[in-house]
Design a protein around this motif. Sequence first.
Motif, PDB file in Angstrom:
ATOM      1  N   LYS A  18       0.824  -1.331  -0.021  1.00  0.00           N
ATOM      2  CA  LYS A  18       0.002  -0.063   0.067  1.00  0.00           C
ATOM      3  C   LYS A  18       0.953   1.286   0.096  1.00  0.00           C
ATOM      4  CE  LYS A  18      -3.202  -0.029   3.012  1.00  0.00           C
ATOM      5  NZ  LYS A  18      -4.276  -0.539   4.315  1.00  0.00           N
ATOM      6  N   ALA A  19       1.945   1.439   0.632  1.00  0.00           N
ATOM      7  CA  ALA A  19       2.827   2.254   0.985  1.00  0.00           C
ATOM      8  C   ALA A  19       3.334   2.453  -0.416  1.00  0.00           C
ATOM      9  CB  ALA A  19       4.007   2.333   2.034  1.00  0.00           C
TER      10      ALA A  19
ATOM     11  N   SER B 240       2.286   1.884  -3.468  1.00  0.00           N
ATOM     12  CA  SER B 240       1.019   2.348  -4.330  1.00  0.00           C
ATOM     13  C   SER B 240       1.185   4.004  -4.029  1.00  0.00           C
ATOM     14  CB  SER B 240      -0.214   1.475  -4.016  1.00  0.00           C
ATOM     15  OG  SER B 240      -1.087   2.076  -4.903  1.00  0.00           O
ATOM     16  N   ARG B 241       1.101   4.255  -2.875  1.00  0.00           N
ATOM     17  CA  ARG B 241       0.855   5.671  -2.438  1.00  0.00           C
ATOM     18  C   ARG B 241       2.118   6.534  -3.286  1.00  0.00           C
ATOM     19  NH1 ARG B 241      -2.725   3.617  -0.047  1.00  0.00           N
ATOM     20  NH2 ARG B 241      -3.437   4.345   2.321  1.00  0.00           N
TER      21      ARG B 241
ATOM     22  N   GLU C 165      -7.716  -0.843  -3.394  1.00  0.00           N
ATOM     23  CA  GLU C 165      -6.659  -0.053  -3.607  1.00  0.00           C
ATOM     24  C   GLU C 165      -5.809  -0.001  -5.019  1.00  0.00           C
ATOM     25  OE1 GLU C 165      -4.761   1.510  -0.975  1.00  0.00           O
ATOM     26  OE2 GLU C 165      -5.992   1.084   0.829  1.00  0.00           O
TER      27      GLU C 165
ATOM     28  N   CYS D 125       8.295   8.731   4.835  1.00  0.00           N
ATOM     29  CA  CYS D 125       7.079   7.985   4.607  1.00  0.00           C
ATOM     30  C   CYS D 125       6.454   7.431   6.014  1.00  0.00           C
ATOM     31  CB  CYS D 125       7.150   6.893   3.901  1.00  0.00           C
ATOM     32  SG  CYS D 125       7.354   7.396   2.165  1.00  0.00           S
TER      33      CYS D 125
ATOM     34  N   LYS E 295      -0.106  10.185   3.436  1.00  0.00           N
ATOM     35  CA  LYS E 295      -0.804  10.757   2.039  1.00  0.00           C
ATOM     36  C   LYS E 295       0.683  10.954   1.400  1.00  0.00           C
ATOM     37  CE  LYS E 295      -4.759  12.620   4.430  1.00  0.00           C
ATOM     38  NZ  LYS E 295      -5.431  14.078   4.871  1.00  0.00           N
ATOM     39  N   LYS E 296       0.549  10.911  -0.095  1.00  0.00           N
ATOM     40  CA  LYS E 296       1.694  11.013  -0.997  1.00  0.00           C
ATOM     41  C   LYS E 296       2.094  12.415  -0.489  1.00  0.00           C
ATOM     42  CE  LYS E 296       3.457  11.019  -5.317  1.00  0.00           C
ATOM     43  NZ  LYS E 296       3.233  10.585  -6.836  1.00  0.00           N
TER      44      LYS E 296
ATOM     45  N   SER F 166       4.999   1.659   6.597  1.00  0.00           N
ATOM     46  CA  SER F 166       5.348   2.716   5.649  1.00  0.00           C
ATOM     47  C   SER F 166       6.809   3.038   5.358  1.00  0.00           C
ATOM     48  CB  SER F 166       4.680   4.120   6.216  1.00  0.00           C
ATOM     49  OG  SER F 166       3.292   3.921   6.309  1.00  0.00           O
TER      50      SER F 166
END
Length: 307
Positions: free
Chosen positions: A48-49, A51-52, A78, A279, A293-294, A254
């Motif tokens: 997930k991280a 992908s962010r 996601e 991150c 959040k990016k 993250s």
Amino acid sequence: MKSFDIVTLTVNPAIDKSTHLKGLIPEQKIRCEAARYDAGGGGINVSKAISRLGGTSQALFTTGGFTGKLLEELINKEGIASKTIAVESWTRENFIAVDDNTNSQYRFGFPGGTISPEEVQKIMDSVSCLDTQFLVLSGSVNEGLSDDFYSEIAKKTNAKVIVDTSGEALKKVLKTGVYLIKPNVGELAKLIGREQLELNEIDDAAKQIIADGGAEIVVVSLGPQGAALVTKDAYEYVPAPNVVKKSTVGAGDSMVGGMVWALSQNKSLKEVIRWGVACGSAATMNEGTQLFKKEDALRLFEWLENK
């Protein structure tokens, strides 16, 4: 079959259920806000991280029962590529509650179900078929899995193995030798037989592990003090940015996600550790299990670059 530069393995994934309440009172019904559901577990959070940050990876994970189906749906939402390994036991759940009266966070983690020998073999076979540059082994292991499970996984692949776990599982994997590990300072001390370490002792402690063939890179998480990256020839310390912390859930994952993404982009090790800290720190700025959040990670990375 499409190949991925990064594959994450999660053998003990979870549905993370989070909510808010106003006051914890024993023996009384506690009224909670509507629950939020997130796909969780070390490797899944790392994917997930990534992908962010705009990167891609494949999340390889076990799944079972109704909760396993929900987990698959959440990961599909996601937009993360995935491959599942079916198991008999239901995918576990975790529960996170924030008391708005005190701003205290309560985290309830449940154990994963037993993994049978046949299911272990299915996991091993799945790893053996992988064609990837980086394999991330992150999170706890289930009942029925030995302490050397991650070590055996590492032997099954030619990828650069990145491990984020603790205890005996971490000790065992060092005997095989991997590309990168991410202990905290307390875990690092235990790995070299010490009760504790001071900040100025981290470099030598990590280099001891590297010299013994345990890992090529040791990244030491220092919590609010930041992190340090150590190789046989280099030492990079990065202080943590000063941010308003709302939750520490997923901060470590993250951090790993930021670092492996940076490695896959051929960033320098100096940039790798800064992306990790950016991150990880950005994740603490969000409530519950939302990771980061990016835009927060980018802003913090730029701040660290200018330090």
